[in-house]
Structures are given as C-alpha cells and as structure tokens.
Write a protein that holds these residues in place. Structure first.
Motif, PDB file in Angstrom:
ATOM      1  N   UNK A   9      41.968  38.876  46.128  1.00  0.00           N
ATOM      2  CA  UNK A   9      40.539  39.106  46.065  1.00  0.00           C
ATOM      3  C   UNK A   9      39.806  38.058  45.252  1.00  0.00           C
ATOM      4  N   UNK A  10      38.487  38.139  45.307  1.00  0.00           N
ATOM      5  CA  UNK A  10      37.635  37.182  44.594  1.00  0.00           C
ATOM      6  C   UNK A  10      36.886  37.952  43.503  1.00  0.00           C
ATOM      7  N   UNK A  11      37.258  37.723  42.271  1.00  0.00           N
ATOM      8  CA  UNK A  11      36.652  38.439  41.147  1.00  0.00           C
ATOM      9  C   UNK A  11      36.886  37.635  39.879  1.00  0.00           C
ATOM     10  N   UNK A  12      36.220  38.027  38.804  1.00  0.00           N
ATOM     11  CA  UNK A  12      36.476  37.375  37.520  1.00  0.00           C
ATOM     12  C   UNK A  12      37.897  37.649  37.052  1.00  0.00           C
ATOM     13  N   UNK A  13      38.425  38.832  37.383  1.00  0.00           N
ATOM     14  CA  UNK A  13      39.819  39.129  37.047  1.00  0.00           C
ATOM     15  C   UNK A  13      40.762  38.164  37.743  1.00  0.00           C
ATOM     16  N   UNK A  14      40.484  37.868  39.016  1.00  0.00           N
ATOM     17  CA  UNK A  14      41.332  36.932  39.756  1.00  0.00           C
ATOM     18  C   UNK A  14      41.307  35.558  39.106  1.00  0.00           C
ATOM     19  N   UNK A  15      40.140  35.146  38.669  1.00  0.00           N
ATOM     20  CA  UNK A  15      40.033  33.845  38.002  1.00  0.00           C
ATOM     21  C   UNK A  15      40.834  33.826  36.707  1.00  0.00           C
ATOM     22  N   UNK A  16      40.720  34.893  35.927  1.00  0.00           N
ATOM     23  CA  UNK A  16      41.445  34.959  34.659  1.00  0.00           C
ATOM     24  C   UNK A  16      42.956  34.947  34.902  1.00  0.00           C
ATOM     25  N   UNK A  17      43.397  35.675  35.932  1.00  0.00           N
ATOM     26  CA  UNK A  17      44.824  35.729  36.253  1.00  0.00           C
ATOM     27  C   UNK A  17      45.343  34.367  36.686  1.00  0.00           C
ATOM     28  N   UNK A  18      44.603  33.698  37.573  1.00  0.00           N
ATOM     29  CA  UNK A  18      45.038  32.383  38.060  1.00  0.00           C
ATOM     30  C   UNK A  18      45.045  31.375  36.916  1.00  0.00           C
ATOM     31  N   UNK A  19      44.043  31.444  36.030  1.00  0.00           N
ATOM     32  CA  UNK A  19      44.030  30.520  34.889  1.00  0.00           C
ATOM     33  C   UNK A  19      45.261  30.731  34.017  1.00  0.00           C
ATOM     34  N   UNK A  20      45.657  31.984  33.797  1.00  0.00           N
ATOM     35  CA  UNK A  20      46.870  32.258  33.020  1.00  0.00           C
ATOM     36  C   UNK A  20      48.098  31.663  33.705  1.00  0.00           C
TER      37      UNK A  20
END
Length: 522
Positions: free
Chosen positions: A337-348
């Motif tokens: 999905x596309x969300x701020x959570x997804x961004x945070x997860x991918x950055x980690x």
C-alpha cells in the motif's frame, strides 16, 4: 549475445584499422557484400526485378553502394537513390559511389522533398536501406524523413544496412521516424537498438555478418552489454549436492501484503519456494495473516501489527529488527500500500535492513514509497539495493512521463542507477537490467500473455531467492528475468498465449529451471 552502443561500434572500426592494420575500405566492401548476399538469399525473386538502394551521404551509404555494385555484377536489376549531392561524398563512401557508377550503375540524387515522390513513384521489388547507420543522434526531418515515409508506404521487402534508418543504436528510440525493415544485416555484433523496443519492432529479422573486425579490438573494448539468452544464464544454475538440506539454499524474508492484497505476499513467497528457496518467511500484516498462511502451507508466516489494513510501521519495525537477522535476502513492496507507514517501513529496510551480505529487493508499492520520500534515502543503504520497477513506477521515480520512459528504456535505467547506485530491472517486453558498473542486459524471454496481475510479484520472489542463494545482484536479475520469461513462454506454448495467470507461471518454474540447465529450449 554481445551488444554494442554507437561509440563502441566506432571504436571497433578504429581499433581494427589503427592497431591491427585492417583497411577501412576492406571492411566496407565486406559489409556491402554481406548485405547483397543476404538480399539475394532471402528474396531471390526480387533481384530479377527492380532493387532500389537508397543511400545517405555517410559510410552507411557507402556500404549500400558496395551492395548495389555486388548485385549489379551478378546481373541483378538495381538502381540507386542518393539523398543529397554526390559531390559531397567523402572517403570510402565516395570511392564506393564511383565504383558503382563505373560499373554502369545509375544514381538519382534527391535534392528536395518534392523529388522524393517522383523517384519512388515506381514500386521496386525490394529496397536496401542505407540512409543512416549507428551514428544517428538527432531527429530525422526534411528530405530524409519524407524518403523514409515513402519507403514505408511501398510495402516491399526492405533490407537495412547495419540498423534500420531512424533507430538510435544506443537505446532503440525512434528518432522522429524510422524505416520499417524486413531484415537488418548488422556487422560484427548486434547493437542495443536491435534488441530493445521500440527499435526492435522495426529492425525485422536480424542477421549478424562477420566482416573481419580484429578479435583483439573487441577484447580492448570489453563491452558490458548483453542480450540474455539461455547459454548466458545456464552456468548460474548451480547443481545441488545430494546431501544438501534446506539450510543450504537460502532463507528469504518477504515483507508484503495489506488488506485486499494478501495475494501479493502469497505469489511472491510461492515463486520463491518454486525457485528453490530453502526457507521462506512471509512477514505480513496480521489482518491478512490467515489468508496468506492458508494460501501457501509451506510458508512460515509472521503476523505483524497493522493499522487500517496495512503495516503499522513502528511496531512492525520493532519486530523486524530481530526477525530480519540471519536472513539471506529481503523482498519488500508487493501489496504494502501507499501510506506514511509504508514509507517508514521501506526507509527502515533500506537503512537498517540491508547489510553487505543481505541484499534488499524493492518492488511495487515499495518503489512508490521511495518516489514519495525522495531517492536520497537510498544513499543510506549498507548493502545492495535491487529495484524492479515497471514503466509507471519508473516514471514516478524519475519524475518523467511513462511515455518518456518507454521511448528510452535503457536511458531510464542508466539514469536511475546514476541517481541511486542501485541495481535496476525495468520490467516490460525486453526487460532492461543494469548495474552500477555500467552493465546493461536485455532479456530475451517472455510474451504478451504476461500482461496480467501478479507477474511482478512472482519476479520479486524469484530474484530475491537467487540473491539469497549467493548469486550477485546482477546475476540474480539476469537469471531471474530470463527464468521468469522462459517459464511464461513454456506456459504459453502448452496452454495458449492468452489467459494464463501468474500462478500458472509459478507452477512452471521447477520445469523451466530444469529446462534451462539441461539445454531444453522446448
């Protein structure tokens, strides 16, 4: 198959001549003769009628005049058109023109666009396209464009000299317009433009003629371009020892899925298992964990905290810090999905999930997360990053249109690599693979039936598995893309080219692997 760009083609000429003493006109003579022989062999009826050779003012035109002279000497009916004035020909091209004329060849010069229709009013039996060669780097306009349009309107066999006029040899892009060749005779080695779309669609059948370039010249150039075929990837399939066990064959973690997209995690994980992964752990949001566990009994599943149907980044990351250790490769992105959570997860996963020995493959929504964050985050990676975008995802990463991506697929891959240092596979017909060392591979397998949901998820599982089995990222991409397309080709051959699905391809993977390894080209 080795692929050269325009500069490497020039170097091949220059080194063969300057260092190894091969005369330039000898190369031109052998090139032109190869074109004439190919035309006579493949279109025997045409040479008894009216062959038209259309030349530009460069060495490609010189090759054309040699071909026309060869046909003339074999008593074929042949005439020539020259775009421009004969007085402006230079060097070997001028010599080839003079020799054609001295043997009785007729040449009409086209000085303006109005003359094009007059000279092409009589329909020939076949055409030799010798207008532009591999050095073309500007949009075709004026007389040349009008001539190309007229050639295409005639609907007769066209044999292109080296490359269809109008195709960019480096990228396959169409430079305004291009001759639609029936056959292309190229010299020494194929060019990128022959193997990648859209150029591939106008080059027709490709014939590679040996015209005597020095063997030492290609060794000096050391090209890094390849059209990936079975012999290129067969050595990458490593036989297993009889006493091997699952711990020897890689442990992949797939971080994927969200509400409504649990299938993406299943497909990527199943493809990994069918590619031969020893162990596969699927880390999925807890809201879809039962679906994924039921979807593939052989998986180990790790439910992760979720929020509104997708990964809850903070709590998920806390779990992954321990779970990711000891895994041989990571695949993420499908269905997250596309969300701020997804961004945070991918950055980690980029900053802490990578390690020199643990590559991370990012696909689908993972790529969209990077596009939203900015590609600067990739500079924090501690190990190899592999990105597998389709043209739409590539357009978001590069902030250009999808049409621009597809117009220069090789250039798009090079640009993304330059900005990120990642390994990249641009999906689509004739997928393009590239690495930070300048390697560019083009995959030769696959078919139009692959345009169906889940194919990219399967590719993620395949490539990540191969990396987890200690293939380098570029090796895993080469073998993975070839295997993916080859399995699809096998399915299309047995079940039909339309209507098969990603699950059918995945089930074919073990037989496809065996087929590549054994040399069975189905």
């Amino acid at each position: 198959m080795i692929l050269l760009d325009a500069n490497q083609s020039r170097q091949l000429d220059q080194i063969s001549q300057g260092k190894f003493g091969i005369r330039s006109f000898d190369l031109m003579t052998r090139a032109g003769n190869a074109v004439a022989i190919s035309l006579a062999r493949n279109y025997p009826d045409a040479i008894a009628s009216d062959v038209l050779m259309v030349a530009g003012k460069g060495n490609n035109g010189g090759d054309g005049f040699v071909a026309a002279r060869r046909l003339l000497r074999s008593r074929a009916s042949v005439r020539a058109l020259l775009i421009g004035e004969a007085s402006r020909l230079k060097g070997d091209a001028a010599r080839a023109f003079r020799e054609f004329v001295s043997d009785g060849g007729a040449v009409d010069e086209i000085g303006d666009e109005a003359e094009t229709s007059k000279h092409l009013k009589t329909r020939p039996s076949a055409i030799i396209d010798a207008i532009f060669g591999t050095g073309l780097n500007a949009k075709i306009e004026g007389i040349a464009a009008r001539t190309i349009e007229a050639i295409n309107d005639l609907g007769v066999p066209v044999v292109a000299v080296d490359i269809a006029s109008g195709v960019n040899a480096d990228t396959g892009a169409i430079m305004g317009c291009a001759v639609k060749a029936t056959r292309t005779v190229t010299f020494g080695f194929a060019k990128f433009g022959h193997a990648s779309y859209p150029g591939l669609s106008v080059c027709g059948d490709l014939e590679i003629a040996d015209i005597g370039f020095a063997t030492g010249a290609i060794s000096e150039i050391a090209p890094r371009g390849r059209l990936i075929e079975a012999p290129d990837v067969r050595p990458l399939i490593r036989p297993r020892a009889n006493n091997s066990h699952k711990g020897h064959n890689g442990h992949l973690i797939v971080i994927a899925g969200s509400r409504g997209k649990g299938g993406a995690a299943v497909l990527a994980s199943r493809a990994a298992l069918r590619t031969g992964a020893g162990l596969v752990t699927a880390a999925i949001p807890d809201c879809v964990s039962d679906i994924v566990a039921i979807g593939q009994a052989e998986l180990m599943t790790e439910p992760m905290p979720s929020r509104e149907g997708h990964f809850a980044a903070g709590a998920t990351i806390a779990r992954l810090c321990e779970l990711i250790e000891g895994k041989s490769a990571v695949a993420t992105g499908p269905g997250i999905g596309v969300s701020e959570d997804a961004q945070e997860l991918v950055e980690f996963l980029i900053t802490d999930g990578t390690a020199p020995e643990r590559p991370v493959l990012i696909d689908a929504d993972g790529l969209n997360a990077i596009a939203a964050m900015g590609m600067e985050v990739l500079g924090k990676a501690k190990g190899p990053i592999v990105m597998t975008p389709h043209p739409g995802e590539m357009s978001r990463l590069l902030k250009i249109s999808t049409a621009e991506v597809n117009a220069d697929r090789i250039g798009a891959v090079r640009w993304l690599i330059a900005q990120t240092g990642a390994y990249v596979l641009l999906k689509g017909s004739r997928s393009v693979i590239g690495g930070p060392d300048g390697t560019i591979y083009i995959n030769s397998t696959g078919n139009a039936g692959m345009g169906t949901p889940g194919m990219g998820d399967a590719l993620s599982g395949i490539v990540a598995t191969l990396m987890g089995q200690r293939l380098s990222p570029i090796e895993a991409l080469a073998l993975g893309a070839f295997l993916h397309g080859y399995a699809a080709d096998r399915v299309a051959e047995s079940r039909g080219s339309v209507g098969y699905i990603a699950g059918d391809l995945i089930e074919e993977l073990p037989a496809a692997l065996e087929g590549i390894a054994s040399g069975d080209e189905y």
